[in-house]
Design a protein around this motif. Structure first.
Motif, PDB file in Angstrom:
ATOM      1  N   ARG A 166      -1.119  14.378   4.449  1.00 52.39           N
ATOM      2  CA  ARG A 166      -1.607  13.274   5.040  1.00 52.39           C
ATOM      3  C   ARG A 166      -1.125  12.447   6.455  1.00 52.39           C
ATOM      4  O   ARG A 166      -1.651  12.060   7.253  1.00 52.39           O
ATOM      5  CB  ARG A 166      -1.704  11.902   3.931  1.00 52.39           C
ATOM      6  CG  ARG A 166      -2.476  10.760   4.406  1.00 52.39           C
ATOM      7  CD  ARG A 166      -2.115  10.011   3.125  1.00 52.39           C
ATOM      8  NE  ARG A 166      -2.718   8.576   3.412  1.00 52.39           N
ATOM      9  CZ  ARG A 166      -3.931   8.258   3.528  1.00 52.39           C
ATOM     10  NH1 ARG A 166      -4.978   8.898   3.164  1.00 52.39           N
ATOM     11  NH2 ARG A 166      -4.362   6.895   3.838  1.00 52.39           N
ATOM     12  N   THR A 197       1.881   1.974  -3.426  1.00 51.14           N
ATOM     13  CA  THR A 197       0.656   2.493  -4.436  1.00 51.14           C
ATOM     14  C   THR A 197       0.728   3.966  -3.925  1.00 51.14           C
ATOM     15  O   THR A 197       0.504   4.766  -4.981  1.00 51.14           O
ATOM     16  CB  THR A 197      -0.435   1.710  -3.988  1.00 51.14           C
ATOM     17  OG1 THR A 197      -0.314   0.293  -4.417  1.00 51.14           O
ATOM     18  CG2 THR A 197      -1.554   2.241  -4.714  1.00 51.14           C
ATOM     19  N   LEU A 198       0.773   4.452  -2.653  1.00 58.10           N
ATOM     20  CA  LEU A 198       0.505   5.793  -2.584  1.00 58.10           C
ATOM     21  C   LEU A 198       1.734   6.422  -2.977  1.00 58.10           C
ATOM     22  O   LEU A 198       1.254   7.657  -3.457  1.00 58.10           O
ATOM     23  CB  LEU A 198       0.520   5.685  -0.738  1.00 58.10           C
ATOM     24  CG  LEU A 198      -0.648   5.351  -0.270  1.00 58.10           C
ATOM     25  CD1 LEU A 198      -0.617   5.287   1.409  1.00 58.10           C
ATOM     26  CD2 LEU A 198      -1.829   6.276  -0.369  1.00 58.10           C
ATOM     27  N   ASP A 255       3.798   5.835  -5.387  1.00 58.70           N
ATOM     28  CA  ASP A 255       3.814   5.935  -6.913  1.00 58.70           C
ATOM     29  C   ASP A 255       2.576   6.472  -7.706  1.00 58.70           C
ATOM     30  O   ASP A 255       2.487   6.283  -8.777  1.00 58.70           O
ATOM     31  CB  ASP A 255       3.980   4.334  -7.481  1.00 58.70           C
ATOM     32  CG  ASP A 255       5.255   3.835  -6.900  1.00 58.70           C
ATOM     33  OD1 ASP A 255       6.449   4.586  -6.580  1.00 58.70           O
ATOM     34  OD2 ASP A 255       5.477   2.733  -6.498  1.00 58.70           O
ATOM     35  N   ASP A 256       1.776   6.990  -7.096  1.00 57.23           N
ATOM     36  CA  ASP A 256       0.645   7.760  -7.554  1.00 57.23           C
ATOM     37  C   ASP A 256       1.225   8.845  -8.412  1.00 57.23           C
ATOM     38  O   ASP A 256       1.633  10.072  -7.728  1.00 57.23           O
ATOM     39  CB  ASP A 256      -0.317   7.996  -6.472  1.00 57.23           C
ATOM     40  CG  ASP A 256      -1.723   8.878  -7.086  1.00 57.23           C
ATOM     41  OD1 ASP A 256      -1.621   9.079  -8.389  1.00 57.23           O
ATOM     42  OD2 ASP A 256      -2.377   8.935  -6.242  1.00 57.23           O
ATOM     43  N   PRO A 257       0.960   8.870  -9.743  1.00 56.21           N
ATOM     44  CA  PRO A 257       1.655  10.044 -10.460  1.00 56.21           C
ATOM     45  C   PRO A 257       0.891  11.405 -10.158  1.00 56.21           C
ATOM     46  O   PRO A 257       1.344  12.339 -10.486  1.00 56.21           O
ATOM     47  CB  PRO A 257       1.230   9.605 -11.903  1.00 56.21           C
ATOM     48  CG  PRO A 257       0.029   8.790 -12.017  1.00 56.21           C
ATOM     49  CD  PRO A 257       0.299   7.849 -10.529  1.00 56.21           C
ATOM     50  N   ASP A 258      -0.485  11.398  -9.437  1.00 56.54           N
ATOM     51  CA  ASP A 258      -1.071  12.525  -9.441  1.00 56.54           C
ATOM     52  C   ASP A 258      -0.899  13.222  -8.023  1.00 56.54           C
ATOM     53  O   ASP A 258      -1.512  14.108  -7.722  1.00 56.54           O
ATOM     54  CB  ASP A 258      -2.737  12.396  -9.393  1.00 56.54           C
ATOM     55  CG  ASP A 258      -3.099  12.070 -10.854  1.00 56.54           C
ATOM     56  OD1 ASP A 258      -2.537  12.416 -11.748  1.00 56.54           O
ATOM     57  OD2 ASP A 258      -3.855  10.971 -11.352  1.00 56.54           O
ATOM     58  N   ALA A 259      -0.321  12.418  -7.116  1.00 56.00           N
ATOM     59  CA  ALA A 259      -0.261  12.820  -5.711  1.00 56.00           C
ATOM     60  C   ALA A 259       1.032  13.910  -5.684  1.00 56.00           C
ATOM     61  O   ALA A 259       2.088  13.866  -6.285  1.00 56.00           O
ATOM     62  CB  ALA A 259       0.397  11.688  -4.938  1.00 56.00           C
ATOM     63  N   ASP A 260       0.570  14.857  -4.769  1.00 54.15           N
ATOM     64  CA  ASP A 260       1.709  15.831  -4.530  1.00 54.15           C
ATOM     65  C   ASP A 260       2.611  15.664  -3.275  1.00 54.15           C
ATOM     66  O   ASP A 260       1.889  14.906  -2.261  1.00 54.15           O
ATOM     67  CB  ASP A 260       0.974  17.207  -4.286  1.00 54.15           C
ATOM     68  CG  ASP A 260       1.773  18.481  -4.032  1.00 54.15           C
ATOM     69  OD1 ASP A 260       2.992  18.194  -3.810  1.00 54.15           O
ATOM     70  OD2 ASP A 260       1.400  19.737  -4.042  1.00 54.15           O
ATOM     71  N   GLU A 277       0.709  -1.248  -0.071  1.00 53.93           N
ATOM     72  CA  GLU A 277      -0.042   0.027   0.033  1.00 53.93           C
ATOM     73  C   GLU A 277       0.809   1.232   0.048  1.00 53.93           C
ATOM     74  O   GLU A 277       0.409   2.320  -0.506  1.00 53.93           O
ATOM     75  CB  GLU A 277      -0.764  -0.091   1.363  1.00 53.93           C
ATOM     76  CG  GLU A 277      -1.958   1.071   1.110  1.00 53.93           C
ATOM     77  CD  GLU A 277      -3.186   1.020   2.273  1.00 53.93           C
ATOM     78  OE1 GLU A 277      -3.842   2.007   2.543  1.00 53.93           O
ATOM     79  OE2 GLU A 277      -3.170  -0.214   2.602  1.00 53.93           O
ATOM     80  N   HIS A 286       1.338  14.081   0.655  1.00 57.10           N
ATOM     81  CA  HIS A 286       1.873  13.032   1.581  1.00 57.10           C
ATOM     82  C   HIS A 286       2.254  13.452   3.044  1.00 57.10           C
ATOM     83  O   HIS A 286       1.735  13.023   3.848  1.00 57.10           O
ATOM     84  CB  HIS A 286       3.182  12.385   0.923  1.00 57.10           C
ATOM     85  CG  HIS A 286       2.828  11.541  -0.191  1.00 57.10           C
ATOM     86  ND1 HIS A 286       1.990  10.105   0.059  1.00 57.10           N
ATOM     87  CD2 HIS A 286       3.310  11.450  -1.371  1.00 57.10           C
ATOM     88  CE1 HIS A 286       2.136   9.825  -0.995  1.00 57.10           C
ATOM     89  NE2 HIS A 286       2.499  10.450  -2.190  1.00 57.10           N
TER      90      HIS A 286
END
Length: 256
Positions: A82, A67-68, A70-75, A64, A79
């Motif tokens: 969060r 996944t978090l 490697d999310d291409p849309d995540a700034d 998990e 992170h």
């Protein structure tokens, strides 16, 4: 600038084997390798490792975490936000746990396991924390080690033990009220020594209270109306004074 696997292991406080595992599963693949095939980590790799360790500490499975991250849309800032929210929620939960255990401890101090007659004899009308709070604490935190330890110890106490506990509490309360009335600052040696005595009383009779937990108790004495009223009845402002003394004493012993 790049760093060897041994250096990164030392920086992060994890084993070389763990770093090798992260590489093998694709979670943290070092950006460089030497001609001899040795791993080299750059600053971006260290940033990713920091994020991995944050999420791991928060209990996320490694797949998990991948996944978090490697999310291409995540700034990257998302992170951090969060993680800050999750850590804040964990701190709040731990503070509530400390408060519940403290309620249980105080309830025990006030005479659980005595007959009603013995309870009245020993504690009179000074009963601000009754069985209601023990039941509340048990429902929420009955599976914690601190709860179990307090139960084990309290179950063995006799009427004479409870009287001794109450005598110690009464003596400490009278001395602390006098100390505050005399103008002693919470950060003064005498106030900090009494805060330490307060912690040691809990260690001796109920369960081990690390300084970080004691800090939580101090904050609870001000934020929880029941405890604030109890301590302020000994002297106006005593709850805040004690809280500050507990924090100062914890800082003194932990260096933080």
């Amino acid at each position: 600038m790049s760093y060897s696997v041994g250096q990164v292991s030392g920086f992060a406080g994890i084993t070389v084997r763990t770093l090798h595992h992260y590489d093998e599963i694709g979670l943290l693949v070092p950006s460089e390798r030497t001609y001899a095939g040795h791993r080299r980590y750059n600053d971006a790799d260290l940033d990713r490792l920091q994020q991995i360790l944050f999420y791991r500490e928060l209990g996320f499975p490694l797949d998990e975490v991948a996944t978090l991250l490697d999310d291409p849309d995540a700034d990257p800032r998302a992170h951090l936000r969060r993680q800050h929210e999750l850590l804040t929620a964990r701190i709040e939960k731990l503070q509530k746990m400390a408060a519940a255990v403290e309620h249980a401890m105080e309830a025990r101090t006030m005479g659980i396991n005595l007959t009603p007659q013995e309870r009245f004899e020993v504690f009179g009308d000074k009963d601000p924390f009754n069985e209601e709070y023990t039941e509340e604490a048990e429902q929420r935190w009955g599976d914690t080690e601190a709860w179990a330890e307090s139960q084990r110890r309290a179950a063995s106490y006799t009427k004479e033990d409870w009287k001794r506990i109450k005598d110690e509490v009464d003596d400490w309360q009278a001395r602390y009220a006098a100390l505050m009335a005399a103008g002693e600052e919470p950060s003064g040696e005498a106030a900090m020594d009494m805060a330490e005595e307060h912690r040691q009383h809990m260690n001796r009779w109920f369960f081990e209270v690390p300084y970080e937990m004691h800090r939580c108790f101090g904050e609870m004495y001000v934020s929880d109306e029941r405890f604030k009223a109890y301590y302020d009845a000994m002297g106006p402002g005593l709850a805040e004074h004690l809280r500050d003394a507990i924090l100062a004493n914890a800082d003194r012993h932990t260096g933080s």
